[in-house]
Every structure is written in structure tokens, then in C-alpha cells.
Design a protein around this motif. Structure first.
Motif, PDB file in Angstrom:
ATOM      1  N   ASN A  57       5.185   1.340   1.071  1.00  0.00           N
ATOM      2  CA  ASN A  57       4.385   0.185   1.507  1.00  0.00           C
ATOM      3  C   ASN A  57       4.718  -1.100   0.763  1.00  0.00           C
ATOM      4  N   THR A  58       5.625  -1.030  -0.220  1.00  0.00           N
ATOM      5  CA  THR A  58       5.894  -2.211  -1.049  1.00  0.00           C
ATOM      6  C   THR A  58       7.355  -2.632  -1.092  1.00  0.00           C
ATOM      7  N   LEU A  59       8.298  -1.705  -0.873  1.00  0.00           N
ATOM      8  CA  LEU A  59       9.709  -2.005  -1.082  1.00  0.00           C
ATOM      9  C   LEU A  59      10.190  -3.092  -0.117  1.00  0.00           C
ATOM     10  N   GLN A  60      10.710  -4.190  -0.689  1.00  0.00           N
ATOM     11  CA  GLN A  60      11.159  -5.316   0.119  1.00  0.00           C
ATOM     12  C   GLN A  60      12.674  -5.501   0.085  1.00  0.00           C
ATOM     13  N   CYS A  61      13.307  -5.121  -1.012  1.00  0.00           N
ATOM     14  CA  CYS A  61      14.745  -5.364  -1.162  1.00  0.00           C
ATOM     15  C   CYS A  61      15.438  -4.101  -1.641  1.00  0.00           C
ATOM     16  N   LEU A  84      10.529   2.990   5.509  1.00  0.00           N
ATOM     17  CA  LEU A  84      10.323   1.897   4.560  1.00  0.00           C
ATOM     18  C   LEU A  84      10.081   0.599   5.326  1.00  0.00           C
ATOM     19  N   THR A  85       8.953   0.535   5.969  1.00  0.00           N
ATOM     20  CA  THR A  85       8.692  -0.526   6.945  1.00  0.00           C
ATOM     21  C   THR A  85       8.412  -1.886   6.309  1.00  0.00           C
ATOM     22  N   SER A  86       8.327  -1.958   4.970  1.00  0.00           N
ATOM     23  CA  SER A  86       8.153  -3.254   4.298  1.00  0.00           C
ATOM     24  C   SER A  86       9.489  -3.907   3.943  1.00  0.00           C
TER      25      SER A  86
END
Length: 376
Positions: free
Chosen positions: A305-309, A328-330
Motif C-alpha cells: 500500500n506504500t511502495l512508490q518507486c 503493488l498498486t501504489s
């Protein structure tokens, strides 16, 4: 990051560049630099010659390009010992740095910042423990430094402790956990295993860097004490795996693993319930890992819910990406660079609706596969 971009947008800094999501390169705008110099000149002084006259109000000293063995600059420091707050010694002024270490430390009882980078000395004297107001200590790239005194653990206000590049340092202080205010630590050590109940007990620590630890084969299993850790960097260490206890770093936001030649990252869940699996990693960067064949499910899917890069660079044995990557929808950025064995992306990539940037470079088979597949 937000603060840096705000300064950039207001033209306080320029030539701003995000370097591999690990840090920033920039320079201060000329007008802002001149303003800063004007405001600080009554308290800050750059010492460039032995004959230089220094105003009595100066409390922060930088020594630059002093090649002479003359002791006059050192006398200036001693005469201001009660008001002295910062001392920065550049590597061209090695004699000043060595003199400070050998004779002057006990006199600087009110010092807040001490930088002795690239100064060749073997042992830091026990008198370092008298600097009870010290906040910042930089000993990086002292390639002869072998030993730190236990008295350094008396520095209860120390927040930044930089030991990176001290390639002969035998071990960390035994009671380093007593330096309770530490927030930023960079370590190079010759230890094979870090002592339990040591650095992993520093509950105020936010940034922890290990690099060029040529003998370090394991990290401590228990990490629950690092309750404030935000950034973890591991580089040039002969680790074969990461401790499963990394799942306890609930506030970790950035994880960088670079140039660990023996490291594989197959880390799967071990039956924990959903709350125990939950991490908060936002940036995950791996680079130059020639033994890597798996991505760590524990870290990445635990941060669903948090991984962006996500950046994957120079991992020649990585043949495929896991199917759970679609969860990894974030994710906003995926960068895959110089991974020649990768030939396709996993199914379900269309579920990554937050994705804004997909960079594929140096992966000929993967690039061709993406060009042919119109559905992606």
C-alpha cells in the motif's frame, strides 16, 4: 524531498538533480550564497593563511589549504575555546587535524560540530568523551583509524556519527547503544558480525548506512529497537542474505542495497497475519547484485500500500519478475536497467493504475517484448 523541491521552486537552489532516488545534487544560487556569507561572516571564518586576522566574534572555523606546519591557527582556536562551536578541517590541513586530536580536544568543551575527514590518525583519544555538547562528528575516510575509545559513548547529545570509509576500523564501541540521541550513522568496520544489543537498540536512529564493510557477513537478526529508522543503505558488503527481522522496521521508508556481490533476496512470508506483514517502504533500490535471482516478497509485498518507486539495476541473473508485482498498486515509478536476462513483464501490469513512469534501459529482450505487446 518536499522541502528541497520547495527551495528549488523559489530559486534558493539551482541545478537540482535527484540521483538514483538516493540523494540530491544541487548548488546554492549565487545571490543566496552571497546573502548567506554576508549574514554569517561575523560568526564564521575560513582560515586560509597563517597570517590571517580573525575577528573575535568568530565561533565557527573552517581550515582550508593550510600546508604550513605553523601553529598560529591552532592558537586561535585555543584562545576561543569557550565560545568555539564548530571546527571543520579539510584534508589539505592534516597537521591541524592531528594537533587537535593529540593536544586540544579537552579544551573544546562547548563544541557542537567536529569534522576531521581524511585526517590520518590511528587512534581517537579518550578525551573525545569530554565534548559532552557535541552533536555532529565526522571521521570519514580516515584510512588509518583502527580504534575508537569507549569514552565516545558518553556523548549523549551526539546526533550524527560518520565513520564511512574508515577501512581499518576494527570494531564499533561496545556500548554504542548508550549514545541515545543518534539519528544518522554511517559505518565502515572490519567486524564479521555486529554485536547483539548494539546499534540495533538505537531507538532515535533515522538513517543507517553500511558501506565497504569487507568482512561483514551478517546483520543482527533483532531490529525491533530501531523504531524510528527511515532509511537503510547497505553497500559493498559480503552479505549473503538480509535478516528476517527487517520485517520489524515498521517506519522504514527507503531501502537501498548496492554492490553486494553474494546477496540473494529470496525472502518469503512465514505465516504471519496481515498486520504483522505490513511495512511502509516507499522507495526500494537494488543495484549491482550479480547473485540476485529473486525479489524480496517480505519487503515489497509487505509494502503493497506504500511502495512508490522500484529501481532494479545491473542484476544479470534476474530472469523474471514475480507475478505478485501486479499487487503493488501504489507504484508510480519502475526503473529496470541493465538486466539482460529479463525478457518479459509479469501478467496483470495493467492493474498498476498509479504508474506514471516505466523506464527500461539496457534490457534488449525486455524492451522488444514490451514493444510487441500492444495490450501493455
Amino acid at each position: 524531498m518536499r522541502c528541497m523541491r520547495d527551495l528549488w521552486s523559489r530559486c534558493f537552489i539551482e541545478d537540482f538533480e535527484d540521483i538514483y532516488h538516493m540523494g540530491y545534487a544541487f548548488k546554492m544560487h549565487d545571490l543566496m550564497h552571497d546573502l548567506a556569507i554576508s549574514v554569517a561572516k561575523s560568526e564564521c571564518g575560513e582560515i586560509k593563511s597563517n597570517s590571517q586576522i580573525v575577528d573575535r566574534s568568530v565561533r565557527h572555523f573552517s581550515f582550508i589549504d593550510l600546508h604550513s606546519q605553523d601553529q598560529k591557527p591552532l592558537e586561535v582556536l585555543v584562545n576561543r575555546s569557550k565560545t568555539l562551536r564548530s571546527v571543520i578541517v579539510m584534508e589539505q590541513c592534516e597537521h591541524i587535524g592531528v594537533s587537535i586530536i593529540n593536544t586540544c580536544l579537552p579544551k573544546f568543551k562547548h563544541l557542537h560540530l567536529l569534522c576531521l575527514k581524511c585526517i590520518d590518525f590511528e587512534v581517537l583519544p579518550s578525551s573525545i568523551g569530554t565534548l559532552i555538547h557535541l552533536r555532529y562528528l565526522d571521521l570519514r575516510f580516515n584510512i588509518l583509524l583502527k580504534k575508537l575509545p569507549e569514552s565516545i559513548c558518553q556523548l549523549q547529545k551526539l546526533e550524527t556519527f560518520l565513520l564511512g570509509g574508515c577501512s581499518k576500523l576494527e570494531k564499533l564501541p561496545q556500548k554504542i547503544q548508550k549514545i541515545i540521541s543518534l539519528r544518522h550513522v554511517e559505518i565502515t568496520t572490519n567486524e564479521r558480525n555486529l554485536r547483539e544489543n548494539g546499534i540495533q537498540c538505537l531507538c532515535s536512529l533515522r538513517y543507517l548506512f553500511f558501506y565497504i564493510c569487507e568482512n561483514l557477513v551478517t546483520l543482527p537478526e533483532g531490529m525491533k529497537g530501531l523504531t524510528s529508522l527511515r532509511t537503510l543503505y547497505i553497500g559493498d558488503c559480503p552479505l549473503t542474505s538480509l535478516p528476517y527481522g527487517i520485517k520489524d522496521l515498521k517506519r522504514l521508508q527507503k531501502l537501498y542495497i548496492v554492490s553486494c556481490r553474494q546477496l540473494n533476496l529470496k525472502m518469503e512470508f512465514r505465516g504471519e497475519d496481515e498486520d504483522e506483514r505490513r511495512l511502509g517502504v516507499r522507495t526500494f533500490v537494488i543495484a549491482h547484485l550479480p547473485s540476485l535471482v529473486d525479489l524480496p516478497q517480505l519487503i515489497l509485498q509487505g509494502s503493497v500500500n506504500t511502495l512508490q518507486c522500484l529501481r532494479i539495476e545491473s542484476c544479470p541473473k534476474l530472469v523474471k519478475l514475480p507475478e505478485w508485482l501486479q499487487n503493488l498498486t501504489s507504484l508510480q515509478t519502475i526503473e529496470i536497467i541493465n538486466c539482460p536476462s529479463l525478457s518479459c513483464l509479469p501478467e496483470g501490469m495493467q492493474r498498476l493504475t498509479a504508474l506514471r513512469q516505466l523506464m527500461i534501459e539496457g534490457c534488449p529482450a525486455l524492451s522488444e517484448s514490451c514493444r510487441r505487446d500492444d495490450s501493455r
